[in-house]
Design an enzyme around this catalytic site. Sequence first.
Site, PDB file in Angstrom:
ATOM      1  N   ASN A 224       0.876  -1.278  -0.188  1.00 34.50           N
ATOM      2  CA  ASN A 224       0.029   0.040  -0.008  1.00 34.50           C
ATOM      3  C   ASN A 224       0.878   1.236   0.010  1.00 34.50           C
ATOM      4  OD1 ASN A 224      -2.548  -1.409  -0.060  1.00 34.50           O
ATOM      5  ND2 ASN A 224      -2.356  -1.592   2.158  1.00 34.50           N
ATOM      6  N   LYS A 301       0.913  -2.996  -6.159  1.00 38.65           N
ATOM      7  CA  LYS A 301      -0.414  -3.242  -5.802  1.00 38.65           C
ATOM      8  C   LYS A 301      -1.416  -2.337  -6.649  1.00 38.65           C
ATOM      9  CE  LYS A 301      -3.619  -3.466  -1.989  1.00 38.65           C
ATOM     10  NZ  LYS A 301      -3.652  -3.806  -0.402  1.00 38.65           N
ATOM     11  N   GLU A 305      -8.044  -3.059  -3.658  1.00 39.12           N
ATOM     12  CA  GLU A 305      -8.469  -2.441  -2.540  1.00 39.12           C
ATOM     13  C   GLU A 305      -8.246  -0.897  -2.281  1.00 39.12           C
ATOM     14  OE1 GLU A 305      -6.171  -4.760   0.527  1.00 39.12           O
ATOM     15  OE2 GLU A 305      -7.895  -6.138   0.575  1.00 39.12           O
ATOM     16  N   ARG A 350     -15.787 -13.495  -4.991  1.00 43.97           N
ATOM     17  CA  ARG A 350     -14.411 -12.626  -4.838  1.00 43.97           C
ATOM     18  C   ARG A 350     -13.270 -13.808  -5.275  1.00 43.97           C
ATOM     19  NH1 ARG A 350     -11.816  -9.823   0.484  1.00 43.97           N
ATOM     20  NH2 ARG A 350      -9.789 -10.622   0.190  1.00 43.97           N
ATOM     21  N   LYS A 374      -1.159 -14.637  -4.459  1.00 39.10           N
ATOM     22  CA  LYS A 374      -1.080 -15.227  -3.011  1.00 39.10           C
ATOM     23  C   LYS A 374      -1.170 -16.652  -3.240  1.00 39.10           C
ATOM     24  CE  LYS A 374      -2.435 -10.975  -0.702  1.00 39.10           C
ATOM     25  NZ  LYS A 374      -3.315 -10.668   0.349  1.00 39.10           N
ATOM     26  N   ASP A 379      -7.363 -14.913   0.753  1.00 37.39           N
ATOM     27  CA  ASP A 379      -6.570 -14.061   1.456  1.00 37.39           C
ATOM     28  C   ASP A 379      -5.778 -14.577   2.672  1.00 37.39           C
ATOM     29  OD1 ASP A 379      -4.953 -11.612   2.176  1.00 37.39           O
ATOM     30  OD2 ASP A 379      -6.703 -10.689   2.894  1.00 37.39           O
ATOM     31  N   GLU A 401       3.434 -15.728  -3.492  1.00 33.47           N
ATOM     32  CA  GLU A 401       3.356 -14.748  -2.225  1.00 33.47           C
ATOM     33  C   GLU A 401       2.890 -15.385  -0.990  1.00 33.47           C
ATOM     34  OE1 GLU A 401       2.035 -10.541  -2.649  1.00 33.47           O
ATOM     35  OE2 GLU A 401       1.043 -10.732  -0.607  1.00 33.47           O
ATOM     36  N   GLU A 407      -1.452 -12.786  10.001  1.00 34.05           N
ATOM     37  CA  GLU A 407      -2.521 -12.032  10.100  1.00 34.05           C
ATOM     38  C   GLU A 407      -3.863 -12.826  10.574  1.00 34.05           C
ATOM     39  OE1 GLU A 407      -3.228 -10.087   6.183  1.00 34.05           O
ATOM     40  OE2 GLU A 407      -5.134  -9.339   6.932  1.00 34.05           O
ATOM     41  N   TRP A 556     -16.034  -8.357   2.588  1.00 34.40           N
ATOM     42  CA  TRP A 556     -15.299  -8.111   3.846  1.00 34.40           C
ATOM     43  C   TRP A 556     -15.878  -8.470   4.950  1.00 34.40           C
ATOM     44  CZ3 TRP A 556     -12.782  -2.575   3.309  1.00 34.40           C
ATOM     45  CH2 TRP A 556     -11.705  -2.542   2.480  1.00 34.40           C
TER      46      TRP A 556
HETATM   47  C1  GCV Z   1      -1.267  -4.737   2.482  1.00 33.20           C
HETATM   48  C2  GCV Z   1      -5.198  -8.046   3.033  1.00 33.20           C
HETATM   49  C3  GCV Z   1      -4.721  -7.491   4.332  1.00 33.20           C
HETATM   50  C4  GCV Z   1      -4.346  -5.977   3.964  1.00 33.20           C
HETATM   51  C5  GCV Z   1      -3.242  -5.988   2.809  1.00 33.20           C
HETATM   52  C6  GCV Z   1      -3.876  -6.722   1.491  1.00 33.20           C
HETATM   53  C7  GCV Z   1      -2.850  -6.963   0.554  1.00 33.20           C
HETATM   54  O1  GCV Z   1      -6.321  -7.726   2.620  1.00 33.20           O
HETATM   55  O2  GCV Z   1      -5.497  -7.312   5.128  1.00 33.20           O
HETATM   56  O3  GCV Z   1      -3.639  -5.381   5.059  1.00 33.20           O
HETATM   57  O4  GCV Z   1      -2.569  -4.674   2.591  1.00 33.20           O
HETATM   58  O5  GCV Z   1      -4.237  -8.187   2.062  1.00 33.20           O
HETATM   59  O6  GCV Z   1      -2.239  -8.045   0.533  1.00 33.20           O
HETATM   60  O7  GCV Z   1      -2.813  -6.243  -0.453  1.00 33.20           O
END
Ligand code: GCV
Length: 689
Positions: A224, A301, A305, A350, A374, A379, A401, A407, A556
Amino acid sequence: MRAWLQPLSLLLLLLAASTPLRAETGADLWLRYHALPDGPERTTYRRELETFAVTFTSPTGDTIARELTRGLTGLLGVRARRADDPRVATLVIGTTASPAIRALGWDAAFKGLGDDGFVIRRATIARAPVVVVASNGESGALYGAFHLLRLVQLRRPLDRIDVAEHPRLARRLLNHWDNLDGSIERGYAGRSFFWPEPDAGRIADYARANASIGINGSVINSVNANPQSLTPPYLQKAAAIAAILRPYKIRVYLAANFAAPRAIGGLQTNDPLDRSVAAWWRAKADEIYKLIPDFGGFVVKANSEGQPGPQDYGRTHADGANVLADALAPHGGVVMWRAFVYNADVDPDRVKRAYAEFVPLDGKFRPNVFAQVKNGPLDFQPREPFHPMFGAMPKTPLMAELQITQEYLGQSNHLVYLAPMWKEFLDADTFARGAGSPVSKVIDGTLDGQRETGIAGVANTGLDANWTGHDFGQANWYAFGRLAWNPDLQAGAIADEWIRMTWGDAPDVVATIHAIMLESREVYVHYTMPLGLHHLIGGDHYAPMPENASAQRPDWTAVYYHHADTTGIGFDRTRAGSKAVDQYRAPLADRWNDPAATPDELLLWFHHLPWDYRMRSGRTLSQEISESYNRGVLEAQALERQWATLEGHVDDERFAAVSAKLHRQVRDAADWRTKCVAFFEHARSGAGK
Ligand code: GCV
């Protein structure tokens, strides 16, 4: 001969190394180098390793010498000496550039090892027996030196040593979600050591730890990305960080904000097909390479989001990635374009959206672009099937990734060893070229002949004394590096290495911690999201919140995913539902389309089933869910009891720290059970409607 240690510091080092069970902060990670017990084994190691020579002079050569001095002195309880001349050393570290190494006639052994690979063998130099660590490149010599130290830490004999190793993946990266103000997104181990001001000492220790497991790149700011990260003051800081990492053969990469041309460049647009935008990125790349000649490249990115991206201008991900790739190409840099996209207009489910946006672009990216994907399509959940993009884009290198920071897996409060989960992913058969097409062969390039290969792990490090918040978080950093080097390593073998180096090698200690670690991920799944359930959380991504229905967007929430009501529970992704199964190849698609053929672990990921659905166990689905939660709580309690048996067998400080965390974990597990079982029971009975 040259002695590198002053007598006083040597004395302190030896004293510290030989005091058993002294309090420890965890700061030394797996590089504790505690003295081996006095005895014939140590005497043999002393004879073999006491005097070492590094055949090349460079910052990396000095780094190797410092590490060997530190490691061997600690382990052997005697001052390790550096010799200038390989002929008087018992251990020789060198590259093929050195006559002493070339004279060994090992050319055949170096073929195919690249610069990062190494051999460790015995040889005769100047009529004396020596141990030789040799490589085509300085990076391989560095990794070989750490490998040798690991062998001694693990007390492996060197009398018949014959090792040839090279990494399966070329780019082995940590992604730091560190913000420029020093906070860390999804960080649970204190603030950043990169920002706002680089902490040089901490960064050097971080580099040592990474080099010891072969990690060779760090993205030092969050995906981000703040556009300011590409402005001169921050690039200067990035250059300072790069200077610390360079001797350890770690390259700096940056996360780039796609809107940087407008935000910091004064342009009117960020349209990737606009010539001024392309020129801006070229100039920016030139500026970066002047400051950081070995800069690795950008991770981006985009259109994810709320982040800006090429779709803001009606362009594709390929258009966006390529403009950056063209700017980096003359310097040898790469773009890692993230596929973490989930635009609801693309598909109602999603988990299908990234595939839908990216797979049609296969073949449209420049050769120096990775799609960074990912492990699973949602996620970083405790369990997901592998992302269907793996095996579906043969013309595009895919960088996997993984998330090291926990998390969704109890953050730094729960003990969860992640290697079994990552192995499930790496070993998963994509069937892309028939049976025997595992994800590991997609990402190591062997399946489709990719030249660029890589893997990224979202780091769990911070300024906490023990680096990772939970002492067992260190194991996940370690395991990520080992699997990036060789995805075929076994989770148990990696755990054993880490345990011996981090906690000691007493058999009861190793066996107990091994058992705890290897069970821990499944235990976590049982008490949080069993049977393929996912995203049963709220905004903190920690506490159970199956009732979560009111986030900013439906995907979400939790209810979007579990669909629990009087008719049943689970997300129907079959051909009768969202059809996500058809993003997988045969025979997986058919298998996962049928509840009877779907493994229990993924059942509710792919199916919405009635509460009285009969499970393999003979129980109804409803009973099975309760049973999983109950079992998870009992298993968490068992982990705590197993750990308690180690009191007095490991140092008190870390024992107490882990005990406290396990205590909380048991409490949290009970909360998960209470909340989820009650919630699903209400949903089943229609109460509360
Ligand atoms: C860096 C998830 C996380 C976010 C993260 C996002 C991503 O949604 O909660 O914090 O943002 O993944 O991988 O870009």
